[in-house]
Design an enzyme around this catalytic site. Sequence first.
Site, PDB file in Angstrom:
ATOM      1  N   ASN A  42       0.840  -1.196   0.000  1.00  0.00           N
ATOM      2  CA  ASN A  42       0.000   0.000   0.000  1.00  0.00           C
ATOM      3  C   ASN A  42       0.874   1.245   0.000  1.00  0.00           C
ATOM      4  O   ASN A  42       1.908   1.306   0.665  1.00  0.00           O
ATOM      5  CB  ASN A  42      -0.993  -0.003   1.166  1.00  0.00           C
ATOM      6  CG  ASN A  42      -0.374  -0.173   2.531  1.00  0.00           C
ATOM      7  OD1 ASN A  42       0.645  -0.844   2.694  1.00  0.00           O
ATOM      8  ND2 ASN A  42      -0.982   0.425   3.525  1.00  0.00           N
ATOM      9  N   GLU A  44       0.462   5.267   0.448  1.00  0.00           N
ATOM     10  CA  GLU A  44      -0.464   6.319   0.872  1.00  0.00           C
ATOM     11  C   GLU A  44       0.014   7.690   0.417  1.00  0.00           C
ATOM     12  O   GLU A  44       1.116   7.837  -0.121  1.00  0.00           O
ATOM     13  CB  GLU A  44      -0.627   6.268   2.400  1.00  0.00           C
ATOM     14  CG  GLU A  44      -1.231   4.953   2.844  1.00  0.00           C
ATOM     15  CD  GLU A  44      -1.504   4.870   4.331  1.00  0.00           C
ATOM     16  OE1 GLU A  44      -1.007   5.724   5.094  1.00  0.00           O
ATOM     17  OE2 GLU A  44      -2.220   3.931   4.726  1.00  0.00           O
ATOM     18  N   CYS A  53      -4.033   0.519  -2.598  1.00  0.00           N
ATOM     19  CA  CYS A  53      -3.931  -0.692  -1.785  1.00  0.00           C
ATOM     20  C   CYS A  53      -2.858  -1.635  -2.333  1.00  0.00           C
ATOM     21  O   CYS A  53      -2.525  -1.600  -3.529  1.00  0.00           O
ATOM     22  CB  CYS A  53      -5.257  -1.441  -1.784  1.00  0.00           C
ATOM     23  SG  CYS A  53      -6.557  -0.659  -0.836  1.00  0.00           S
ATOM     24  N   GLU A  55      -3.044  -4.867  -2.892  1.00  0.00           N
ATOM     25  CA  GLU A  55      -3.551  -5.798  -3.908  1.00  0.00           C
ATOM     26  C   GLU A  55      -3.557  -5.149  -5.283  1.00  0.00           C
ATOM     27  O   GLU A  55      -3.149  -5.735  -6.289  1.00  0.00           O
ATOM     28  CB  GLU A  55      -4.993  -6.239  -3.584  1.00  0.00           C
ATOM     29  CG  GLU A  55      -5.166  -6.909  -2.255  1.00  0.00           C
ATOM     30  CD  GLU A  55      -5.502  -5.936  -1.142  1.00  0.00           C
ATOM     31  OE1 GLU A  55      -4.817  -4.907  -1.005  1.00  0.00           O
ATOM     32  OE2 GLU A  55      -6.447  -6.217  -0.398  1.00  0.00           O
ATOM     33  N   CYS A  86     -10.158  -4.987   0.489  1.00  0.00           N
ATOM     34  CA  CYS A  86     -11.213  -3.978   0.617  1.00  0.00           C
ATOM     35  C   CYS A  86     -12.182  -4.111  -0.558  1.00  0.00           C
ATOM     36  O   CYS A  86     -11.925  -4.833  -1.534  1.00  0.00           O
ATOM     37  CB  CYS A  86     -10.607  -2.574   0.666  1.00  0.00           C
ATOM     38  SG  CYS A  86     -10.140  -1.930  -0.954  1.00  0.00           S
ATOM     39  N   CYS A  89     -10.768  -3.241  -4.058  1.00  0.00           N
ATOM     40  CA  CYS A  89      -9.888  -4.307  -4.577  1.00  0.00           C
ATOM     41  C   CYS A  89     -10.701  -5.521  -5.012  1.00  0.00           C
ATOM     42  O   CYS A  89     -10.369  -6.172  -6.004  1.00  0.00           O
ATOM     43  CB  CYS A  89      -8.854  -4.689  -3.528  1.00  0.00           C
ATOM     44  SG  CYS A  89      -7.602  -3.403  -3.298  1.00  0.00           S
TER      45      CYS A  89
HETATM   46  N1  THU Z   1      -5.299  -1.353   2.446  1.00  0.00           N
HETATM   47  C1  THU Z   1      -4.767  -2.240   1.547  1.00  0.00           C
HETATM   48  O1  THU Z   1      -3.628  -2.076   1.098  1.00  0.00           O
HETATM   49  N2  THU Z   1      -5.535  -3.287   1.156  1.00  0.00           N
HETATM   50  C2  THU Z   1      -6.792  -3.537   1.610  1.00  0.00           C
HETATM   51  O2  THU Z   1      -7.465  -4.410   1.105  1.00  0.00           O
HETATM   52  C3  THU Z   1      -7.313  -2.752   2.737  1.00  0.00           C
HETATM   53  C4  THU Z   1      -6.643  -1.451   2.965  1.00  0.00           C
HETATM   54  C5  THU Z   1      -4.488  -0.206   2.860  1.00  0.00           C
HETATM   55  C6  THU Z   1      -4.997   1.123   2.375  1.00  0.00           C
HETATM   56  C7  THU Z   1      -4.407   2.065   3.403  1.00  0.00           C
HETATM   57  O3  THU Z   1      -3.081   2.375   3.000  1.00  0.00           O
HETATM   58  C8  THU Z   1      -4.334   1.221   4.666  1.00  0.00           C
HETATM   59  O4  THU Z   1      -4.453  -0.127   4.265  1.00  0.00           O
HETATM   60  C9  THU Z   1      -5.398   1.547   5.673  1.00  0.00           C
HETATM   61  O5  THU Z   1      -6.651   1.501   5.122  1.00  0.00           O
END
Ligand code: THU
Length: 136
Positions: A42, A44, A53, A55, A86, A89
């Site tokens: 991930n 940000e 994310c 994935e 999420c 994804c």
């Molecule tokens: N996140 C993911 O990388 N994958 C997911 O399926 C759920 C959320 C990340 C996004 C963000 O950087 C952090 O987790 C918190 O939501």
Amino acid sequence: MTNQELIALAIKAKQNSYSPYSGYKVGAALLCKNGKVYLGTNVENCGYSPSNCAERSAIFSAISNGEREFEKLAIVGSSNDIAYPCGICRQVIVELLPNADIICAKDENTFKVCNIAELLPNAFTPADTDTVKPRQ
Ligand code: THU
């Protein structure tokens, strides 16, 4: 490649997480039918919305490198529990790897092998848009 080996790669990818805002690190490892593995984490952003994310990082990297056939995707997070993809994804997964195993993991010993039909029932898919394509 075993599920455990793919999870171990996802754990490695998680170390690269850029997540100063949530503090939640996620790693993903996507195994293609040809044996190649693409990693994702991930990423940000201070603007929040531009965040990506793990994935989708892995899936978009594989697609960007010409891959289209996928075997399985492993996902790990940094909480003390199994990490599930999420909603956004899941929508990407149903379109690009509808038949892959989705390995939702805490670590190499604790994981659930899912398919996208159970993670995203009654999904909106490319077939739904077929009827609205303009005539050529
Ligand atoms: N996140 C993911 O990388 N994958 C997911 O399926 C759920 C959320 C990340 C996004 C963000 O950087 C952090 O987790 C918190 O939501």
